[in-house]
Design a protein around this motif. Structure first.
Motif, short mmCIF file in Angstrom:
data_model
loop_
_atom_site.label_atom_id
_atom_site.label_comp_id
_atom_site.label_asym_id
_atom_site.label_seq_id
_atom_site.Cartn_x
_atom_site.Cartn_y
_atom_site.Cartn_z
N VAL A 166 15.45 9.74 -4.66
CA VAL A 166 16.38 10.86 -4.88
C VAL A 166 15.57 12.02 -5.48
O VAL A 166 14.96 11.88 -6.57
N ASN A 167 15.54 13.16 -4.81
CA ASN A 167 14.77 14.33 -5.25
C ASN A 167 15.65 15.35 -5.98
O ASN A 167 16.88 15.27 -5.95
N ASP A 168 14.96 16.27 -6.60
CA ASP A 168 15.62 17.39 -7.30
C ASP A 168 16.72 16.89 -8.24
O ASP A 168 17.89 17.29 -8.15
N LEU A 169 16.30 16.00 -9.10
CA LEU A 169 17.27 15.39 -9.99
C LEU A 169 17.83 16.40 -10.99
O LEU A 169 17.14 17.34 -11.42
N THR A 170 19.08 16.11 -11.35
CA THR A 170 19.72 16.81 -12.47
C THR A 170 20.33 15.75 -13.36
O THR A 170 20.39 14.57 -13.00
N GLU A 171 20.75 16.16 -14.52
CA GLU A 171 21.33 15.19 -15.44
C GLU A 171 22.61 14.58 -14.88
O GLU A 171 23.00 13.47 -15.26
N SER A 172 23.26 15.28 -13.98
CA SER A 172 24.50 14.74 -13.37
C SER A 172 24.23 13.58 -12.41
O SER A 172 25.16 12.88 -11.97
N ASP A 173 22.96 13.39 -12.06
CA ASP A 173 22.60 12.29 -11.17
C ASP A 173 22.54 10.97 -11.91
O ASP A 173 22.28 9.91 -11.29
N SER A 174 22.74 10.99 -13.16
CA SER A 174 22.77 9.73 -13.91
C SER A 174 24.03 8.94 -13.53
O SER A 174 25.11 9.54 -13.37
N GLY A 175 23.87 7.61 -13.41
CA GLY A 175 25.02 6.78 -13.09
C GLY A 175 24.62 5.46 -12.44
O GLY A 175 23.45 5.05 -12.51
N LEU A 176 25.64 4.77 -11.76
CA LEU A 176 25.45 3.47 -11.13
C LEU A 176 25.35 3.65 -9.62
O LEU A 176 26.15 4.38 -9.02
N TYR A 177 24.37 2.97 -9.07
CA TYR A 177 24.15 3.07 -7.62
C TYR A 177 24.30 1.65 -7.02
O TYR A 177 23.74 0.69 -7.56
N PRO A 235 31.52 3.50 -13.35
CA PRO A 235 31.49 2.08 -13.76
C PRO A 235 32.87 1.42 -13.75
O PRO A 235 32.97 0.19 -13.66
N SER A 236 33.91 2.24 -13.83
CA SER A 236 35.26 1.66 -13.89
C SER A 236 35.71 1.11 -12.55
O SER A 236 36.65 0.31 -12.48
N LYS A 237 35.04 1.53 -11.48
CA LYS A 237 35.43 1.06 -10.17
C LYS A 237 34.78 -0.30 -9.89
O LYS A 237 33.58 -0.46 -10.11
N GLN A 238 35.61 -1.20 -9.39
CA GLN A 238 35.10 -2.51 -9.01
C GLN A 238 34.33 -2.45 -7.70
O GLN A 238 33.39 -3.21 -7.48
#
Length: 755
Positions: A116-127, A71-74
């Motif tokens: 997006v398949n085979d999700l893990t908790e690390s896949d959380s974020g902004l797309y 999120p910090s990246k513009q």
């Protein structure tokens, strides 16, 4: 095709729990539509980011690029690329390769949605989305500033298990579908079975199959089936379907199997009860669903015409004891309770269980055990020579075992030469032919019924005609007639004496011992010319007459002595003899001592009388001389002296033995008596009692005392006669003429008077 893709997109978004609300964002040349808010997803599954865009007609889209950046990246850079439609682009992050794909591969449709398949908790974020293309035939790209937010949580969705109707003995198939419609890696599906209180285990005899169903180009359905033969053992057990995704992410669903089955009808409880107890029968059926159970009796249900009476609808009441019959119905069982059972409650009881379209029947035979009182029938009084027939019967169920015994003997009466035992069901007959007196006694009937023993008694009496025993008889002595009549018989006879009708004074003594009567009659008869007396012994069996012979009884002294000797034992004779010897010895000693003492006393007295002898007096034997103070006896010769001594010894021997001797008396000439001392004689006369002196004339004159000692000779000029108080002094004088004796008795007082 476009419509199908979007329908699938919407379904996927709903399944993953993401929000489908979208807000368009536009500028002068481009417009993009993304989902509002946060898109929720679960680990192991997949997530769809819905997206669409529009451009000016002068821009032609060629490739779609998706970034995931902080999120910090513009603005996201090439290092943040997770998906690029250009296959030649190698800048995609390695963790997302093969996991991200467009829902619509054709870009011209301006659908930028990705999965997006085979999700893990690390896949959380902004797309973030970027579209590359040609603007006015020049390469151009546009990065949309709006970003989609994805949040991945732990997996909570469970597999879907489908269970058909399971019936025992039939093949059944269970299915398990993995959650999510993702096109990622195929999950692993496994089946486990868990019994009551047991650990997980694999179901034996099953067939499993894994199947993947492609819904669209980007969605799939993964499922597994389990096929097995259903049985009652599977009912109530748990079956689990476990789905394992990549990165060790698993989910599991457990279901309980309900198998339709029915087992045999079982009846528990005691079918044999004692009279008065309570009958408790429980009918149970192991089945699913539970069966409808009812109780019937054989009289209530008629199998031929199909009519039946339900015990459950009617309460049976025993009017005699007001006991009730009722049922207790529980799940899978039905309990029948009948209190205070009687013999009328015995019979067939039927339990019927209705399960779906099946009817099951179970029959039980109920018996009531009981035992009545022992009864002995038959004549207990039999005559000698007849047969004894006794029957012991006991009404009971089951039949009792009956035995016969005799009091005093523990041996059962078995079949023998003299005894016949007939043992039938519930009764036993004892037959003894030709009974005798020894068969009399107490007979015991013992009935053994289960754990109970009951005994009853019968007193058997063997009767016989009374008889008069041979030792009966009569005897007469001194006009006294005594008759004894002894009779034996059963029942005890009565003895009568016809002779007593003519007499008024008599005595009758009757004694009884066992089966014997002894009657003794005593009466006075002056005329005993009759030679016999009649004795009559009578009982209920008849009477017997016997003529008793009269014997004349004479006194027999020796017979009495023999009787005494027979009565006294040898020990008593010896003791009596010893006592007699001792007593006699003591008496002899006392007599001798007393005699000597009295003789000594009389010597000291002044003699009142003196006997004087003369030559002519025949009392003085030849050869004897009288001196003044002392008298001497002389023998003519030694031979004569020895002869006299032998004769004296012969005469003294009987005295020592205490035997009787003939008393010889001598004539006394009282003229020769003279007074020596008149004063003393007068004095002695006053105290002298009346006594007699016995003077015996012998061949030899010799005075001896009772002890066998030589008597003292009265010395002096005048011969004195001493008279003792209790003794007789004998003076022997030889006879002048053989065989002529004469005795003279004199009173002392008369003698003193003459003097």
């Amino acid at each position: 095709m476009f419509v199908l893709i979007w329908a699938t997109l919407l379904f996927s978004v709903r399944d993953t729990g993401a929000s489908v609300g979208r807000t368009p964002f536009s500028d002068e040349r481009f417009c993009i539509t993304l989902s509002e808010g946060e898109i929720l997803a679960e680990a192991g599954l997949c997530v769809v980011i819905p997206c669409s865009f529009n451009t000016t007609y002068t821009f032609t889209p060629q490739h779609i690029v998706w970034y995931k950046c902080e999120p910090s990246k513009q603005k996201c850079g090439d290092s943040d690329i997770i998906f690029h439609t250009n296959k030649n682009n190698n800048k995609t992050q390695s963790g997302f390769k093969g996991r991200v794909s467009l829902l619509e591969p054709d870009v011209k449709w301006k659908n930028c949605s990705i999965i997006v398949n085979d999700l893990t908790e690390s896949d959380s974020g902004l797309y973030q989305l970027r579209v590359n293309g040609y603007l006015n035939w020049k390469t151009e790209g546009f990065t949309f500033s709006p970003r989609a937010t994805v949040s991945v949580k732990d997996l909570t969705q469970k597999p879907t298990v489908m269970i058909p109707l399971l019936t025992e003995g039939q093949q059944s198939t269970l299915s398990c579908t993995a959650p999510g419609f993702c096109s990622g890696s195929d999950p692993e599906i496994s089946w486990t079975w868990r019994g009551a209180g047991e650990k997980d285990s694999h179901i034996t005899g099953n067939i499993t199959a894994f199947r993947t169903e492609n819904l669209t180009t980007v969605t799939q359905r993964h499922s597994s089936t389990l096929t097995f033969n259903s049985s009652a053992e599977h009912h109530g057990t748990n079956v689990s379907c476990k789905v394992s995704f990549t990165n060790n992410i698993t989910t599991e669903e457990t279901v309980t199997l309900n198998v339709t089955y029915v087992k045999e009808v079982t009846v528990t409880g005691k079918t044999r009860v004692k009279e008065g107890e309570t009958l408790i029968l429980t009918c149970s059926v192991d089945s699913f669903p539970p069966s409808l159970i009812k109780w019937y009796t054989s009289s209530d249900r008629n199998m031929q015409n199909g009519t039946e009476t339900n015990l459950q609808n009617d309460t049976l009441t025993d009017p005699r004891n007001e006991t009730e019959t009722f049922l207790q119905e529980k799940n899978k069982m039905d309990t029948l309770v009948i209190s205070n059972m009687t013999t009328t409650n015995s019979g067939l009881y039927i339990c019927i269980a209705n399960h779906l379209n099946n009817t099951l029947v179970k029959k039980v035979d109920v018996t009531v055990t009981y035992m009545r009182k022992c009864v002995i029938t038959g004549d207990t009084t039999v005559e000698e020579g007849d047969a004894l027939n006794l029957t012991c019967s006991v009404e009971s169920f089951p039949p009792s075992h009956i035995t016969w015994t005799v009091l005093g003997s523990n041996t059962n009466l078995h079949t023998g030469p003299d005894t016949h035992l007939q043992n039938n069901t519930g009764s036993a007959t004892l037959v003894i032919p030709n009974v005798t007196a020894e068969h009399s006694g107490q007979y015991i009937c013992t009935a053994q019924h289960l754990n109970t023993t009951v005994a009853t008694y019968a007193d058997v009496t063997v009767t016989w005609i009374s008889t008069v025993l041979k030792n009966s008889g009569c005897e007469v002595q001194s006009e006294v007639l005594t008759c004894v009549c002894i009779s034996e018989g059963v029942p005890l006879p009565t003895i009568t004496w016809p002779l007593l009708k003519n007499h008024t004074e008599y005595s009758v003594i009757t004694t009884v011992s066992h089966h014997t009567v002894n009657s003794t009659v005593t009466l006075t008869v002056k005329d005993h010319s009759n030679t016999s007396v009649e004795c009559v012994s009578s009982s209920q069996n008849g009477e017997v007459k016997a003529n008793l012979i009269i014997r004349l009884k004479t006194p027999e002294q020796p017979a009495k002595s023999k009787m005494v000797l027979n009565i006294v034992s040898w020990l008593e004779v010896i003791i009596a003899f010893l006592i007699g010897v001792l007593f006699s010895t003591v008496l002899c000693c006392l007599a001798k001592k007393c005699h000597r003492k009295k003789q000594k006393s009389f010597r000291n007295l002044d003699e009142t009388l003196e006997m004087v002898t003369s030559q002519d007096d025949p009392l003085i034997a030849a050869g004897q001389a009288v001196e003044d103070d002392q008298t001497y006896y002389q023998e003519a010769s030694e031979g004569e002296e020895e002869a006299v001594a032998e004769e004296q010894a012969d005469q003294a021997a009987p005295d020592l033995n205490g035997g009787p001797q003939d008393v010889e008396y001598a004539s006394i000439d009282f003229s020769l008596l003279k007074t020596k001392n008149p004063r003393k004689a007068a004095k002695n006369q006053e105290t002298t009692e009346t006594e007699y002196a016995e003077i015996k004339k012998e061949v030899k004159e010799e005075i001896e005392d009772n002890g066998g000692e030589e008597g003292d000779v009265l010395e002096g000029k005048d011969e004195e006669v001493t008279i003792g108080d209790d003794e007789e002094i004998e003076q022997f004088v030889p006879e002048e003429e053989e065989g002529e004796d004469m005795a003279v008795y004199s009173n002392v007082k008369d003698i003193m008077g003459e003097i």
